[in-house]
Write a protein that holds these residues in place. Structure first.
Motif, PDB file in Angstrom:
ATOM      1  N   PRO A  87      16.208  -7.960  -1.508  1.00  0.00           N
ATOM      2  CA  PRO A  87      16.383  -9.228  -2.243  1.00  0.00           C
ATOM      3  C   PRO A  87      15.086  -9.983  -2.471  1.00  0.00           C
ATOM      4  O   PRO A  87      14.907 -10.608  -3.523  1.00  0.00           O
ATOM      5  CB  PRO A  87      17.364 -10.022  -1.376  1.00  0.00           C
ATOM      6  CG  PRO A  87      17.283  -9.403  -0.020  1.00  0.00           C
ATOM      7  CD  PRO A  87      16.967  -7.969  -0.239  1.00  0.00           C
ATOM      8  N   GLY A  88      14.189  -9.941  -1.497  1.00  0.00           N
ATOM      9  CA  GLY A  88      12.924 -10.659  -1.659  1.00  0.00           C
ATOM     10  C   GLY A  88      12.056 -10.049  -2.739  1.00  0.00           C
ATOM     11  O   GLY A  88      11.528 -10.758  -3.609  1.00  0.00           O
ATOM     12  N   ARG A  89      11.895  -8.739  -2.691  1.00  0.00           N
ATOM     13  CA  ARG A  89      11.071  -8.071  -3.703  1.00  0.00           C
ATOM     14  C   ARG A  89      11.728  -8.168  -5.077  1.00  0.00           C
ATOM     15  O   ARG A  89      11.050  -8.301  -6.100  1.00  0.00           O
ATOM     16  CB  ARG A  89      10.838  -6.612  -3.323  1.00  0.00           C
ATOM     17  CG  ARG A  89       9.923  -6.415  -2.120  1.00  0.00           C
ATOM     18  CD  ARG A  89       9.415  -4.990  -2.029  1.00  0.00           C
ATOM     19  NE  ARG A  89      10.498  -4.018  -1.920  1.00  0.00           N
ATOM     20  CZ  ARG A  89      10.987  -3.565  -0.770  1.00  0.00           C
ATOM     21  NH1 ARG A  89      10.508  -4.014   0.380  1.00  0.00           N
ATOM     22  NH2 ARG A  89      11.962  -2.657  -0.754  1.00  0.00           N
ATOM     23  N   MET A  93       6.099  -4.358   4.357  1.00  0.00           N
ATOM     24  CA  MET A  93       6.879  -3.156   4.660  1.00  0.00           C
ATOM     25  C   MET A  93       6.134  -2.359   5.730  1.00  0.00           C
ATOM     26  O   MET A  93       4.967  -2.015   5.568  1.00  0.00           O
ATOM     27  CB  MET A  93       7.036  -2.281   3.403  1.00  0.00           C
ATOM     28  CG  MET A  93       7.772  -2.929   2.260  1.00  0.00           C
ATOM     29  SD  MET A  93       7.586  -1.973   0.709  1.00  0.00           S
ATOM     30  CE  MET A  93       8.045  -0.327   1.236  1.00  0.00           C
ATOM     31  N   GLN A  94       6.794  -2.094   6.827  1.00  0.00           N
ATOM     32  CA  GLN A  94       6.167  -1.326   7.900  1.00  0.00           C
ATOM     33  C   GLN A  94       7.060  -0.165   8.302  1.00  0.00           C
ATOM     34  O   GLN A  94       8.194  -0.391   8.709  1.00  0.00           O
ATOM     35  CB  GLN A  94       5.870  -2.229   9.097  1.00  0.00           C
ATOM     36  CG  GLN A  94       4.819  -3.288   8.838  1.00  0.00           C
ATOM     37  CD  GLN A  94       3.445  -2.685   8.546  1.00  0.00           C
ATOM     38  OE1 GLN A  94       3.108  -1.613   9.057  1.00  0.00           O
ATOM     39  NE2 GLN A  94       2.670  -3.368   7.728  1.00  0.00           N
ATOM     40  N   PRO A  95       6.572   1.081   8.208  1.00  0.00           N
ATOM     41  CA  PRO A  95       5.283   1.453   7.627  1.00  0.00           C
ATOM     42  C   PRO A  95       5.368   1.498   6.104  1.00  0.00           C
ATOM     43  O   PRO A  95       6.442   1.647   5.544  1.00  0.00           O
ATOM     44  CB  PRO A  95       5.054   2.856   8.196  1.00  0.00           C
ATOM     45  CG  PRO A  95       6.425   3.408   8.366  1.00  0.00           C
ATOM     46  CD  PRO A  95       7.294   2.241   8.768  1.00  0.00           C
ATOM     47  N   SER A  96       4.213   1.380   5.445  1.00  0.00           N
ATOM     48  CA  SER A  96       4.172   1.426   3.984  1.00  0.00           C
ATOM     49  C   SER A  96       3.335   2.590   3.476  1.00  0.00           C
ATOM     50  O   SER A  96       3.168   2.757   2.274  1.00  0.00           O
ATOM     51  CB  SER A  96       3.601   0.113   3.433  1.00  0.00           C
ATOM     52  OG  SER A  96       2.266  -0.072   3.872  1.00  0.00           O
ATOM     53  N   PHE A  97       2.820   3.382   4.415  1.00  0.00           N
ATOM     54  CA  PHE A  97       2.014   4.538   4.017  1.00  0.00           C
ATOM     55  C   PHE A  97       2.316   5.703   4.938  1.00  0.00           C
ATOM     56  O   PHE A  97       2.434   5.514   6.149  1.00  0.00           O
ATOM     57  CB  PHE A  97       0.518   4.206   4.081  1.00  0.00           C
ATOM     58  CG  PHE A  97      -0.352   5.317   3.553  1.00  0.00           C
ATOM     59  CD1 PHE A  97      -0.601   5.422   2.196  1.00  0.00           C
ATOM     60  CD2 PHE A  97      -0.898   6.260   4.415  1.00  0.00           C
ATOM     61  CE1 PHE A  97      -1.389   6.453   1.699  1.00  0.00           C
ATOM     62  CE2 PHE A  97      -1.680   7.290   3.922  1.00  0.00           C
ATOM     63  CZ  PHE A  97      -1.936   7.385   2.562  1.00  0.00           C
ATOM     64  N   PRO A  98       2.465   6.909   4.421  1.00  0.00           N
ATOM     65  CA  PRO A  98       2.419   7.252   2.998  1.00  0.00           C
ATOM     66  C   PRO A  98       3.707   6.860   2.288  1.00  0.00           C
ATOM     67  O   PRO A  98       4.746   6.706   2.931  1.00  0.00           O
ATOM     68  CB  PRO A  98       2.254   8.777   3.025  1.00  0.00           C
ATOM     69  CG  PRO A  98       2.935   9.193   4.278  1.00  0.00           C
ATOM     70  CD  PRO A  98       2.666   8.103   5.266  1.00  0.00           C
ATOM     71  N   PRO A  99       3.655   6.697   0.967  1.00  0.00           N
ATOM     72  CA  PRO A  99       4.881   6.382   0.222  1.00  0.00           C
ATOM     73  C   PRO A  99       5.923   7.475   0.389  1.00  0.00           C
ATOM     74  O   PRO A  99       5.598   8.631   0.629  1.00  0.00           O
ATOM     75  CB  PRO A  99       4.389   6.301  -1.233  1.00  0.00           C
ATOM     76  CG  PRO A  99       2.926   6.033  -1.141  1.00  0.00           C
ATOM     77  CD  PRO A  99       2.477   6.756   0.084  1.00  0.00           C
ATOM     78  N   GLY A 100       7.160   7.122   0.248  1.00  0.00           N
ATOM     79  CA  GLY A 100       8.235   8.093   0.391  1.00  0.00           C
ATOM     80  C   GLY A 100       8.719   8.197   1.825  1.00  0.00           C
ATOM     81  O   GLY A 100       8.321   7.419   2.696  1.00  0.00           O
ATOM     82  N   LYS A 101       9.562   9.160   2.077  1.00  0.00           N
ATOM     83  CA  LYS A 101      10.183   9.320   3.390  1.00  0.00           C
ATOM     84  C   LYS A 101       9.565  10.443   4.213  1.00  0.00           C
ATOM     85  O   LYS A 101       9.398  10.309   5.423  1.00  0.00           O
ATOM     86  CB  LYS A 101      11.682   9.585   3.220  1.00  0.00           C
ATOM     87  CG  LYS A 101      12.450   9.743   4.525  1.00  0.00           C
ATOM     88  CD  LYS A 101      13.930   9.982   4.280  1.00  0.00           C
ATOM     89  CE  LYS A 101      14.678  10.157   5.598  1.00  0.00           C
ATOM     90  NZ  LYS A 101      16.127  10.405   5.375  1.00  0.00           N
ATOM     91  N   LEU A 102       9.206  11.546   3.560  1.00  0.00           N
ATOM     92  CA  LEU A 102       8.731  12.713   4.294  1.00  0.00           C
ATOM     93  C   LEU A 102       7.302  12.515   4.780  1.00  0.00           C
ATOM     94  O   LEU A 102       6.437  12.052   4.033  1.00  0.00           O
ATOM     95  CB  LEU A 102       8.796  13.956   3.409  1.00  0.00           C
ATOM     96  CG  LEU A 102      10.193  14.423   2.989  1.00  0.00           C
ATOM     97  CD1 LEU A 102      10.085  15.642   2.068  1.00  0.00           C
ATOM     98  CD2 LEU A 102      11.042  14.745   4.219  1.00  0.00           C
TER      99      LEU A 102
END
Length: 319
Positions: A52-54, A195-204
């Motif tokens: 909601p915030g983003r 967002m934590q963690p925010s790196f690397p993008p994605g899930k894998l």
């Protein structure tokens, strides 16, 4: 639902018309770093965002970018007012009118003739706006990084445009637009790092054995070393093939029928490495400079159609 306030977000004051400058301003109207591209990028992200915030941030900034599109488009239209009147009402002789529109520079005559001095959705080179400018991928960490870079590029373009004019009102309006790019960068960065963690993008996660390796892929003098390729963050290695420990060759699993067809294809299209066929290009080549050198001089030319023997006269044999 959208509503429109008839007043601009920032007051625009143009001291004098300048169609050449107007054409340059189109870069931020219909160009890849422009306000329309930014508005569409953030709007499409807003539609798919679940946080909601983003989501609220994205639609706020997307809507503000539309207001910036209105500001920059208004600047373009005001700078083109003089040319618009001259062209529409033919108030000058043909030669003088041609001189005025062709001497403005920056291909602005295209904008004036095709669009009547209005702001078209093109960049300053006349290239139409494209949805290909929108690089949304649907992952918040990746999209926010792209947004930060997009705002940074837009700020640089505004800086360059400011340096192209001495009109104080135009400079002031462009300075406001440039400053808002800075503010948007900060908002996107705050959202990214919240967002934590925010790196690397994605899930894998990445493969641990390669995620912190830097390969030196350049031969010659030793390259510069820094935090981008040095310990403790990176394991610096020289380039090497087959880092996975395999053969480094392409491998594919084939069914028997597929392998039989491939083998048959290879046999049918095989080249003879021992051959040296004469090519069409070589037939018309100067023997002295072509393949074979002096030896080519002794080769007999191919007989012409209708000729017999080597006389080259084309005489027909008697029955």
């Amino acid at each position: 639902m959208f509503t429109h306030n008839k007043r601009l977000q920032y007051t625009v004051r143009v001291s004098e018309t300048n169609s050449g400058l107007a054409n340059l301003m189109l870069e931020q109207f219909g160009g890849p770093q422009g306000e329309l591209a930014a508005a569409c990028r953030y709007f499409t992200q807003y539609l798919a965002e679940d946080d909601p915030g983003r989501k609220d941030m994205l639609i706020d900034i997307a809507t503000e970018e539309l207001s910036h599109l209105e500001v920059i488009g208004t600047i373009v239209a005001m700078l083109n007012k003089g040319a618009k009147g001259r062209l529409s009402e033919a108030m000058e002789a043909e030669a003088e009118l041609y001189k005025n529109i062709s001497g403005a520079g920056n291909d602005s005559h295209v904008t004036q003739l095709l669009y009547g001095g209005g702001p078209p959705l093109t960049n300053s080179g006349g290239v139409p706006w494209s949805a290909a400018y929108i690089d949304t991928i649907g992952d918040p960490a990746a999209d926010l990084r792209s947004n930060i870079a997009a705002e940074a590029r837009a700020k640089i373009i505004y800086e360059r445009l400011i340096n192209c004019t001495d009109d104080p009102g135009v400079k002031e309006a462009l300075g406001f637009l440039m400053t808002r790019e800075i503010s948007h960068q900060r908002s996107f960065e705050k959202a990214l790092y919240s967002m934590q963690p925010s790196f690397p993008p994605g899930k894998l996660p990445g493969m641990k054995e390669f995620a912190s390796v830097y390969y030196n892929m350049s031969d010659g003098e030793a390259g510069e070393r820094g935090p981008w390729n040095s310990e403790p963050g990176f394991d610096y290695r020289e380039a090497q093939p087959a880092v996975d420990g395999g053969s480094g060759m392409a491998e594919v699993g084939l069914m028997k029928t597929e392998k039989a067809a491939i083998d048959q294809l290879a046999i049918r299209t095989r080249s003879d490495p021992q051959s040296d066929p004469c090519t069409g290009a070589e037939l018309g080549m100067d023997p002295a400079s072509g393949p074979g050198g002096d030896a080519a001089k002794t080769s007999s030319p191919a007989p012409k159609p209708g000729s017999t023997g080597s006389s080259g006269r084309g005489s027909k044999s008697k029955p």
